[in-house]
Write a protein that holds these residues in place. Structure first.
Motif, PDB file in Angstrom:
ATOM      1  N   UNK A 248      86.255  12.920  -3.995  1.00 56.45           N
ATOM      2  CA  UNK A 248      84.869  13.389  -3.874  1.00 56.45           C
ATOM      3  C   UNK A 248      84.782  14.894  -3.661  1.00 56.45           C
ATOM      4  N   UNK A 249      85.918  15.564  -3.485  1.00 56.44           N
ATOM      5  CA  UNK A 249      85.959  17.019  -3.410  1.00 56.44           C
ATOM      6  C   UNK A 249      86.395  17.634  -4.736  1.00 56.44           C
ATOM      7  N   UNK A 250      86.430  16.830  -5.798  1.00 62.68           N
ATOM      8  CA  UNK A 250      86.861  17.254  -7.137  1.00 62.68           C
ATOM      9  C   UNK A 250      88.306  17.741  -7.147  1.00 62.68           C
ATOM     10  N   UNK A 251      89.102  17.195  -6.219  1.00 60.47           N
ATOM     11  CA  UNK A 251      90.536  17.492  -6.210  1.00 60.47           C
ATOM     12  C   UNK A 251      91.281  16.365  -6.916  1.00 60.47           C
ATOM     13  N   UNK A 252      92.186  16.749  -7.815  1.00 58.99           N
ATOM     14  CA  UNK A 252      92.998  15.771  -8.531  1.00 58.99           C
ATOM     15  C   UNK A 252      94.451  15.927  -8.094  1.00 58.99           C
ATOM     16  N   UNK A 253      95.032  14.843  -7.601  1.00 60.15           N
ATOM     17  CA  UNK A 253      96.438  14.851  -7.204  1.00 60.15           C
ATOM     18  C   UNK A 253      97.285  14.311  -8.352  1.00 60.15           C
ATOM     19  N   UNK A 254      98.318  15.059  -8.722  1.00 56.58           N
ATOM     20  CA  UNK A 254      99.180  14.705  -9.844  1.00 56.58           C
ATOM     21  C   UNK A 254     100.575  14.386  -9.316  1.00 56.58           C
ATOM     22  N   UNK A 255     100.966  13.110  -9.254  1.00 55.60           N
ATOM     23  CA  UNK A 255     102.319  12.769  -8.788  1.00 55.60           C
ATOM     24  C   UNK A 255     103.329  12.877  -9.929  1.00 55.60           C
TER      25      UNK A 255
END
Length: 602
Positions: A248-255
């Motif tokens: 919801x903070x427009x953060x995308x986590x890329x593992x």
């Protein structure tokens, strides 16, 4: 939604409820239409098997499992739909099968024909072709099923990959720019590819994950020699990642897998920048920051979209507005303040080109908008002058000795490095020149293809300096070619080449003008065979869409478009009507009756 036992063909629905109707492939270009494959019915004849398979290729069926039911066991195992896509103008046409002369030969070969316009390779790269005949075949045989006593028709030989009509291709796939770094530089270059609109049938990945996977696989074959990736070789998404979504903070986590675990902070931020620029092309998601995770789930780095644009954009000051320039009927270089209070009122510029004391031909303004280059009206000389002071105009940086005006210097162009490009069209010795910084000693660019009567009519270099758009005349036909710029050092001297030209608008019979209109988009003026002149957008990979044609305008001799500010107008030289502009959602409007050769910085 299920199709049930309708016909041995696909069916579509929009939305996922209500009545079901059979559809013909390539009838629907709407990307929201969903096509559902239907398995072959019992005792289906050979024609139904072939038609059903062709329809099933257009579906989103996971693993193309239903399409494989039309194939023999061996063909189903060997068919690799992800390897390539052949794009035709319309759905492939299935002809009548041949009849075997030998009664014991139960096979049938059905001709499959169409007009091929493009190929998409395993790296998702779209490569257009001059429309040509597509002529192949699909072979069906009778295969034992169940107890082995019953036989059903199945396909045992078929074309490689997918074969789709253009409408089905555009319904199932969408263009996305991947981004890599210009070799030995710190700015990014767009690399257009096509990914599935929805979940990929083979990988089961959503569009965001598909896009990240495509980025990690590396650049397309054509662009590869001119760019680098900050991702270490072998870097992949963590195992079993099929869906990626920002929080919801427009953060995308890329593992990622372990290949990325030991990268430095600087390299990791470059990796994050590649991801942010790439994901910025996906309108379905909003990603404002990317966090890269190592194999153990620990955070390796975090980068915001604003930081990426400021540090790695090929355009300096990417947030600044863009203003077009043109030459008025008094030989003065003028500008339009696109975002000002009077965006249609031209204003003069400082410096020697704003005085009207020299006869200006085509001009180019550098990307920092403090200098301009102009071919003087006689076409013999290219001069560079200030746009901030009234200093005296220096001597020419490039000259041409061609007897005829049309064989002298082309319109110039600046790249993002601040280097100046121009072509000498002298048929005795045609050349492409680069002037380092717009004032150094000129360098002849290697052009092994510039021979045997080939001629450069005009050129525009991309902001990243890696690609160049060329209007090239060969055999009395002018086409739009995209060349890759190579740089190296030979015997202590910089060597610059333009190689591997590819046709970016093969369906246009002739092209009159071109301008960059974004990282991988161009606006062109041209005509189709037997058609009228049109102004339209094309991608650098040669792909287009039905919405790419701009409102009609007659007699266009040059055109210019903004690189990043999509609210700024497209401007054109319309001959008798002078300079006109087109703002989004409106029609062409006059700007300067006697104006000509409009340009944006670049």
């Amino acid at each position: 939604m299920a199709c049930g036992a309708l016909l041995a063909s696909a069916c579509a629905g929009m939305p996922d409820s209500g009545d079901v109707e059979a559809v013909k492939a390539s009838n629907a270009g709407d990307s929201q239409v969903r096509v559902y494959a239907v398995a072959p019915r019992d005792n289906a004849d050979p024609e139904e098997i072939v038609d059903g398979f062709l329809e099933a290729m257009t579906s989103d069926d996971p693993g193309f499992a239903t399409a494989r039911k039309y194939l023999t066991k061996r063909a189903a195992q060997s068919w690799k739909p992800e390897q390539s896509i052949t794009v035709l103008t319309n759905a492939p046409h299935r002809g009548q099968a041949d009849r075997p002369g030998d009664p014991d030969n139960e096979g049938r070969t059905f001709p499959l024909t169409g007009r091929r316009i493009a190929q998409v390779d395993v790296r998702h790269a779209y490569r257009p072709e001059v429309p040509s005949a597509f002529d192949t075949g699909i072979h069906v045989v009778q295969q034992p099923v169940g107890d082995g006593k019953t036989k059903e028709w199945r396909i045992d030989s078929l074309p490689p990959g997918l074969v789709l009509g253009e409408a089905d291709f555009l319904r199932n796939y969408r263009a996305v720019n991947k981004y890599y770094f210009a070799s030995d530089e710190n700015w990014v270059v767009a690399d257009p590819v096509y990914i599935r609109q929805r979940q990929d049938p083979v990988t089961r990945m959503d569009p965001v994950t598909q896009t990240v996977k495509a980025l990690l696989e590396g650049p397309t074959k054509w662009l590869g020699p001119a760019v680098d990736s900050r991702f270490p070789s072998g870097t992949e998404l963590a195992r079993d990642v099929r869906s990626l979504a920002p929080d919801d903070q427009s953060k995308l986590r890329i593992p990622l897998n372990g290949k990325a675990d030991r990268v430095s902070g600087v390299v990791c931020k470059g990796m994050a920048a590649q991801l942010l620029f790439t994901l910025g092309d996906l309108t379905s998601v909003r990603v404002e920051q990317v966090e890269i995770l190592g194999s153990g789930g620990t955070s390796l780095c975090l980068l915001t979209k604003g930081q990426a644009e400021q540090e790695y954009s090929p355009v300096r000051e990417p947030g600044r507005g863009e203003n077009p320039y043109f030459v008025d009927d008094r030989q003065r270089l003028m500008t339009l303040e696109a975002g000002g209070r009077q965006p249609d009122k031209p204003a003069g510029v400082p410096g020697p080109f704003g005085k009207g004391t020299v006869q200006l031909g085509p001009v180019a303004v550098n990307r920092t908008e403090d200098r301009a280059a102009a071919v003087l009206d006689n076409g013999h000389e290219l001069r560079v002058g200030s746009l901030t002071s009234d200093e005296e105009l220096p001597e020419a940086v490039v000259t041409s000795v061609a007897p005829r005006l049309e064989d002298r210097l082309s319109a110039p162009s600046w790249d993002g490095r601040g280097d100046l490009w121009v072509a000498d069209r002298n048929p005795v010795k045609p050349r492409l020149w680069l002037v380092p910084g717009g004032q150094g000693e000129r360098v002849e660019v290697g052009t092994p293809w510039l021979r045997d009567g080939t001629r450069i009519e005009s050129l525009r270099v991309s902001a990243d300096g890696v690609r160049i758009a060329l209007l090239v005349t060969r055999d009395d036909r002018t086409t739009l070619q995209i060349g890759r710029v190579g740089r190296g050092v030979v015997d202590g001297h910089e060597e610059i080449t333009v190689k591997d030209l590819q046709d970016a608008a093969p369906r246009l019979e002739s092209v009159t003008a071109v301008s960059w209109a974004g990282p991988s988009r161009l606006v062109v003026v041209g005509t189709e065979a037997g058609g009228v002149q049109q102004v339209r957008y094309v991608q650098t990979d040669g792909s287009t869409s039905a919405t790419s044609v701009l409102p009609g305008l007659n007699g266009v001799t040059s055109v210019a478009a903004p690189y990043a500010d999509q609210s700024a107008p497209v401007v054109a030289d319309s001959g008798n009507d002078g300079v006109v502009r087109l703002v989004p959602g409106a029609n062409w409007q006059p700007v300067a009756k006697g104006g000509r050769v409009p340009v944006y910085p670049g």
